[in-house]
Design a protein around this motif. Structure first.
Motif, PDB file in Angstrom:
ATOM      1  N   THR A  47      43.256  28.153  48.800  1.00 19.15           N
ATOM      2  CA  THR A  47      43.430  29.345  47.969  1.00 19.15           C
ATOM      3  C   THR A  47      44.676  29.230  47.094  1.00 19.15           C
TER       4      THR A  47
ATOM      5  N   GLY B 267      47.733  36.779  42.077  1.00 23.23           N
ATOM      6  CA  GLY B 267      47.145  37.725  43.013  1.00 23.23           C
ATOM      7  C   GLY B 267      45.908  37.197  43.705  1.00 23.23           C
ATOM      8  N   ARG B 268      45.921  37.270  45.025  1.00 24.20           N
ATOM      9  CA  ARG B 268      44.753  36.844  45.793  1.00 24.20           C
ATOM     10  C   ARG B 268      43.559  37.753  45.526  1.00 24.20           C
ATOM     11  N   SER B 269      43.828  39.013  45.226  1.00 26.79           N
ATOM     12  CA  SER B 269      42.728  39.943  44.987  1.00 26.79           C
ATOM     13  C   SER B 269      41.937  39.568  43.733  1.00 26.79           C
ATOM     14  N   THR B 270      42.604  39.045  42.729  1.00 22.88           N
ATOM     15  CA  THR B 270      41.910  38.590  41.519  1.00 22.88           C
ATOM     16  C   THR B 270      40.993  37.430  41.842  1.00 22.88           C
TER      17      THR B 270
ATOM     18  N   GLN C  78      39.704  36.699  44.768  1.00 20.13           N
ATOM     19  CA  GLN C  78      38.620  37.194  45.609  1.00 20.13           C
ATOM     20  C   GLN C  78      37.571  37.919  44.762  1.00 20.13           C
ATOM     21  N   LYS C  79      38.005  38.669  43.785  1.00 16.37           N
ATOM     22  CA  LYS C  79      37.082  39.370  42.891  1.00 16.37           C
ATOM     23  C   LYS C  79      36.184  38.366  42.166  1.00 16.37           C
ATOM     24  N   TRP C  80      36.776  37.296  41.656  1.00 16.74           N
ATOM     25  CA  TRP C  80      36.009  36.270  40.952  1.00 16.74           C
ATOM     26  C   TRP C  80      35.041  35.564  41.892  1.00 16.74           C
ATOM     27  N   ARG C  81      35.448  35.378  43.148  1.00 15.05           N
ATOM     28  CA  ARG C  81      34.546  34.783  44.134  1.00 15.05           C
ATOM     29  C   ARG C  81      33.333  35.683  44.345  1.00 15.05           C
TER      30      ARG C  81
END
Length: 63
Positions: free
Chosen positions: A19, A30-33, A35-38
């Motif tokens: 990651t 940002g990890r959330s970005t 994750q959103k793309w995933r």
């Protein structure tokens, strides 16, 4: 740790990255970005264990 999981799961080293490496390649913090793309299907990933997610290097290059 990631390398050990890749070896035990038979995942090729060249195609999958951690990651943190994916975030560096994409230039995001940002990890959330990520994750959103995933979840949107923009970046392929695998989850060999509950807390380990590996991202496909090729899909990041295309993205």
């Amino acid at each position: 740790m990631v390398n050990r999981i890749k070896e035990t799961q038979g995942i090729q080293e060249d195609n999958w990255i951690s990651t943190n490496a994916a975030m560096r390649k994409l230039g995001i913090s940002g990890r959330s970005t990520l994750q959103k793309w995933r979840l949107e299907g923009r970046i392929r990933f695998t989850q060999p264990e509950k807390r380990i997610i590996l991202d496909d290097k090729d899909s990041i290059q295309v993205f």
